[in-house]
Design a protein around this motif. Structure first.
Motif, PDB file in Angstrom:
ATOM      1  N   ILE A   1      37.947  29.226  39.352  1.00 51.76           N
ATOM      2  CA  ILE A   1      37.071  29.685  38.273  1.00 51.76           C
ATOM      3  C   ILE A   1      35.955  30.580  38.819  1.00 51.76           C
ATOM      4  N   GLY A   2      36.191  31.146  39.998  1.00 54.91           N
ATOM      5  CA  GLY A   2      35.189  32.015  40.596  1.00 54.91           C
ATOM      6  C   GLY A   2      35.369  33.463  40.175  1.00 54.91           C
ATOM      7  N   ILE A   3      34.682  34.323  40.902  1.00 59.59           N
ATOM      8  CA  ILE A   3      34.755  35.757  40.633  1.00 59.59           C
ATOM      9  C   ILE A   3      36.192  36.249  40.807  1.00 59.59           C
ATOM     10  N   ASN A   4      36.578  37.198  39.985  1.00 62.61           N
ATOM     11  CA  ASN A   4      37.899  37.833  40.021  1.00 62.61           C
ATOM     12  C   ASN A   4      39.020  36.879  39.603  1.00 62.61           C
ATOM     13  N   THR A   5      38.694  36.000  38.659  1.00 65.25           N
ATOM     14  CA  THR A   5      39.715  35.123  38.077  1.00 65.25           C
ATOM     15  C   THR A   5      39.662  35.256  36.551  1.00 65.25           C
TER      16      THR A   5
ATOM     17  N   LYS B   1      28.725  31.572  43.170  1.00 62.77           N
ATOM     18  CA  LYS B   1      28.593  30.312  43.908  1.00 62.77           C
ATOM     19  C   LYS B   1      29.838  29.445  43.740  1.00 62.77           C
ATOM     20  N   LEU B   2      30.430  29.506  42.518  1.00 61.81           N
ATOM     21  CA  LEU B   2      31.642  28.721  42.286  1.00 61.81           C
ATOM     22  C   LEU B   2      32.826  29.252  43.083  1.00 61.81           C
ATOM     23  N   SER B   3      32.794  30.527  43.433  1.00 60.80           N
ATOM     24  CA  SER B   3      33.909  31.118  44.189  1.00 60.80           C
ATOM     25  C   SER B   3      34.120  30.421  45.516  1.00 60.80           C
TER      26      SER B   3
ATOM     27  N   TYR C   1      34.830  44.394  27.102  1.00 59.36           N
ATOM     28  CA  TYR C   1      34.796  45.377  28.195  1.00 59.36           C
ATOM     29  C   TYR C   1      33.764  45.039  29.267  1.00 59.36           C
ATOM     30  N   LEU C   2      32.542  44.724  28.857  1.00 58.28           N
ATOM     31  CA  LEU C   2      31.446  44.654  29.821  1.00 58.28           C
ATOM     32  C   LEU C   2      31.613  43.524  30.834  1.00 58.28           C
ATOM     33  N   TRP C   3      31.849  42.283  30.354  1.00 57.26           N
ATOM     34  CA  TRP C   3      31.950  41.159  31.289  1.00 57.26           C
ATOM     35  C   TRP C   3      33.197  41.250  32.176  1.00 57.26           C
ATOM     36  N   PRO C   4      34.386  41.574  31.637  1.00 57.51           N
ATOM     37  CA  PRO C   4      35.532  41.777  32.544  1.00 57.51           C
ATOM     38  C   PRO C   4      35.300  42.879  33.569  1.00 57.51           C
ATOM     39  N   LEU C   5      34.570  43.931  33.198  1.00 58.69           N
ATOM     40  CA  LEU C   5      34.269  45.001  34.153  1.00 58.69           C
ATOM     41  C   LEU C   5      33.487  44.472  35.350  1.00 58.69           C
ATOM     42  N   ILE C   6      32.618  43.507  35.110  1.00 55.58           N
ATOM     43  CA  ILE C   6      31.776  42.969  36.177  1.00 55.58           C
ATOM     44  C   ILE C   6      32.521  41.943  37.014  1.00 55.58           C
ATOM     45  N   VAL C   7      33.281  41.067  36.353  1.00 53.53           N
ATOM     46  CA  VAL C   7      33.822  39.906  37.058  1.00 53.53           C
ATOM     47  C   VAL C   7      35.215  40.146  37.643  1.00 53.53           C
ATOM     48  N   LEU C   8      35.994  41.081  37.085  1.00 57.08           N
ATOM     49  CA  LEU C   8      37.332  41.375  37.605  1.00 57.08           C
ATOM     50  C   LEU C   8      37.240  42.546  38.570  1.00 57.08           C
ATOM     51  N   GLN C   9      37.503  42.295  39.835  1.00 60.33           N
ATOM     52  CA  GLN C   9      37.186  43.289  40.864  1.00 60.33           C
ATOM     53  C   GLN C   9      38.402  43.907  41.542  1.00 60.33           C
ATOM     54  N   THR C  10      39.595  43.447  41.241  1.00 64.61           N
ATOM     55  CA  THR C  10      40.792  44.040  41.830  1.00 64.61           C
ATOM     56  C   THR C  10      41.659  44.651  40.732  1.00 64.61           C
TER      57      THR C  10
ATOM     58  N   ALA D   1      37.066  33.015  34.873  1.00 66.65           N
ATOM     59  CA  ALA D   1      35.691  33.517  34.868  1.00 66.65           C
ATOM     60  C   ALA D   1      35.429  34.419  33.673  1.00 66.65           C
ATOM     61  N   VAL D   2      36.457  35.053  33.151  1.00 69.35           N
ATOM     62  CA  VAL D   2      36.318  35.879  31.947  1.00 69.35           C
ATOM     63  C   VAL D   2      36.289  35.008  30.699  1.00 69.35           C
ATOM     64  N   ILE D   3      37.113  33.960  30.681  1.00 70.44           N
ATOM     65  CA  ILE D   3      37.276  33.143  29.483  1.00 70.44           C
ATOM     66  C   ILE D   3      36.091  32.203  29.256  1.00 70.44           C
TER      67      ILE D   3
END
Length: 274
Positions: free
Chosen positions: A135-139, A127-129, A210-219, A142-144
């Motif tokens: 601070i949305g997805i693929n930033t 939703k923030l994207s 590993y797990l959260w960056p795998l989900i939120v970083l998409q490129t 969003a990981v930090i």
């Protein structure tokens, strides 16, 4: 009898040390061998490290992914130390029944597995994207943001603050320091070993996340080194020599941080105040 007991203790410690060191030794040796040598269990160093490294750099974007991991780990560590130490300091120095209740609730949050939080976190950042893209997805933000501090780190700082000499705060107040001035100019320099231990714990945890960056970083250009190393082993015929080379390289930053700050880490873990 005493010599026999001491000999038994030393033999036990030697066996434990060998068992602990063997995986790292095998990883380094395997990085110098071909994939077929690794699968055959070769335990002698080879001469193929450069070849494995060249294949690795041709297969993945090694330096950009290392840079992504470094940015995330350093930012997370700095924010975590600041927020967790402020919270731990406040909970211990300005104690009250209400703060103790809040702290106990905070400790209860440690019982919630991160896997249970991933779906609502992903929905929130999705939703923030649309409204706040930075601070949305693929930033990196969003990981930090969900991981830059933990209940454990706040608990760690509060427990170490119990041994902080309160006389220093009284002396600082008599010198005219504000409450924030006491924190930054008295508390932080005195608790440097605790900060060192917290920095090592947070940096290593963030670097290996590993797990959260795998989900939120998409490129691909945003992915961290653990994600790329994991992708190397997902092919039909993985090159184990190249994989071990990637693991060795990805382990170097955390190993350097630990060995350079080892004394401070030990002092901080036992609650030393200097």
């Amino acid at each position: 009898m005493r010599k026999l007991k001491r000999t038994g203790i030393y033999l036990f410690l030697v066996v434990v040390a060998i068992v602990s060191i063997f995986p790292f030794l095998w990883m380094i040796i395997s990085s110098t061998n071909l994939s077929v040598d690794v699968t055959q269990g070769r335990m002698l160093p080879g001469s193929h490290f450069i070849d494995n490294f060249n294949k690795l750099t041709d297969s993945i974007n090694l330096l950009p992914s290392m840079w992504n991991s470094l940015k995330i780990a350093l930012s997370t560590t700095i924010l975590a130390l600041l927020v967790a130490s402020l919270a731990g300091y406040g909970f211990e120095i300005y104690r009250s029944k209400a703060k103790d209740i809040v702290f106990n609730v905070l400790l209860l949050s440690m019982m919630i597995p991160f896997a249970a939080l991933m779906v609502p976190l992903y929905q929130m950042f999705s939703k923030l994207s649309g409204t706040v893209p930075i601070i949305g997805i693929n930033t990196i933000a969003a990981v930090i943001l969900p991981t830059f501090t933990t209940a454990f780190l706040i608990f760690f700082f509060r427990q170490n603050t119990k041994m902080f000499p309160r006389e220093l705060l009284e002396a600082g107040r008599m010198d005219g320091l504000s409450e924030l001035g006491l924190f930054f100019r008295v508390y932080m320099p005195t608790m440097k070993t605790t900060y060192s231990a917290g920095a090592i714990i947070t940096f290593m945890s963030s670097w290996n996340n590993y797990l959260w960056p795998l989900i939120v970083l998409q490129t691909p250009e945003k992915r961290t080194i653990p994600l790329l190393v994991s992708n190397l082993g997902s092919s039909y015929s993985p090159d184990f020599g190249m994989i071990m080379t990637a693991i060795v390289i990805s382990t170097i930053p955390t190993a350097l941080v630990f060995f350079l700050m080892q004394k401070q880490f030990v002092a901080g873990m036992v609650g030393s105040v200097k």
